[in-house]
Design an enzyme around this catalytic site. Sequence first.
Site, PDB file in Angstrom:
ATOM      1  N   HIS A   1      -2.415 -77.315  26.720  1.00 23.66           N
ATOM      2  CA  HIS A   1      -1.178 -76.563  26.544  1.00 23.66           C
ATOM      3  C   HIS A   1      -0.032 -77.055  27.419  1.00 23.66           C
ATOM      4  CE1 HIS A   1       1.665 -73.390  25.627  1.00 23.66           C
ATOM      5  NE2 HIS A   1       1.711 -73.022  26.885  1.00 23.66           N
TER       6      HIS A   1
ATOM      7  N   ASP B   1      -3.618 -82.531  23.823  1.00 22.64           N
ATOM      8  CA  ASP B   1      -2.621 -82.158  22.815  1.00 22.64           C
ATOM      9  C   ASP B   1      -1.949 -83.331  22.103  1.00 22.64           C
ATOM     10  OD1 ASP B   1      -1.588 -78.960  23.651  1.00 22.64           O
ATOM     11  OD2 ASP B   1      -2.891 -80.085  24.991  1.00 22.64           O
TER      12      ASP B   1
ATOM     13  N   HIS C   1       0.541 -72.532  18.781  1.00 22.60           N
ATOM     14  CA  HIS C   1       1.323 -72.950  17.613  1.00 22.60           C
ATOM     15  C   HIS C   1       0.434 -73.144  16.380  1.00 22.60           C
ATOM     16  CE1 HIS C   1       4.850 -73.266  20.040  1.00 22.60           C
ATOM     17  NE2 HIS C   1       4.413 -74.285  20.741  1.00 22.60           N
TER      18      HIS C   1
END
Length: 260
Positions: free
Chosen positions: A174, A8, A68
């Site tokens: 995540h 991420d 998101h």
Amino acid sequence: MKILFIGDVFAAIGREMIETYLPQLKQQYQIDVVIANVENATHGKGLNKRHYEEFLFQGISLMTMGNHTFAKKELFDYIDEADRLIVPYNQPRALPGMGSREITILGKKIRVTNLLGITFMDGKSQNPFEAIDDVLKEDTSDIHIVDFHAEATSEKIALGYYLDGKVSAVLGTHTHVTTADEKILPQGTAYQSDVGMTGPYESVIGCDKDSIIKRMKTGVMTPFLVAESVGQLRATLLTFNDQNQCIQIERICIDPDHSF
């Protein structure tokens, strides 16, 4: 073949870490393909077109998303042209985007599929165990990597075993915290519960730690502020032999306590 999966990417610090270290990583490890989860790349939530194009310029071949995905409404304007972007395959059907893509690099067909977990998530997504079956029915790739964007470690482990021998790798994203459980499962699928985050090092999963502590202590819903901190880079390196079997999975950690 060597494939690097970057965890991420969070805000400007995460993007700066890629700009600084990706060329060095590609040279040192002789990387052929780079994949990155970029759902937090623009100010901590979502992805705008400028940052998408920057990642392409930096040599990232495929980009995955997560819960998101549509935090930046600008994505609706360019998603149809973003042919290297992969949104969750099991997101609500009304939402746009491709959830699984295949590209050819060095004569190898490489597929990446993005899935959302449903445990402790918003509950609007299709069951990922059912959804991935639809992809597998049509898959003819040489190497198939699944980015499982999920909260619960148990759900990630279960999907790893469910897909063992059916895909090349199941890599979790995540939680923004790197797990030390990288392994090759009995039927040959590489697995890791979470690759981790590329972003602010002194933070609470990327956010300003003082504001999060206040939220946790008082229950007051303080805003999520991107932490101002030195950076970290978290990635996982997959090595495949000529028979497209993953023979090694390796964590890569770069931060003030793990120099490169």
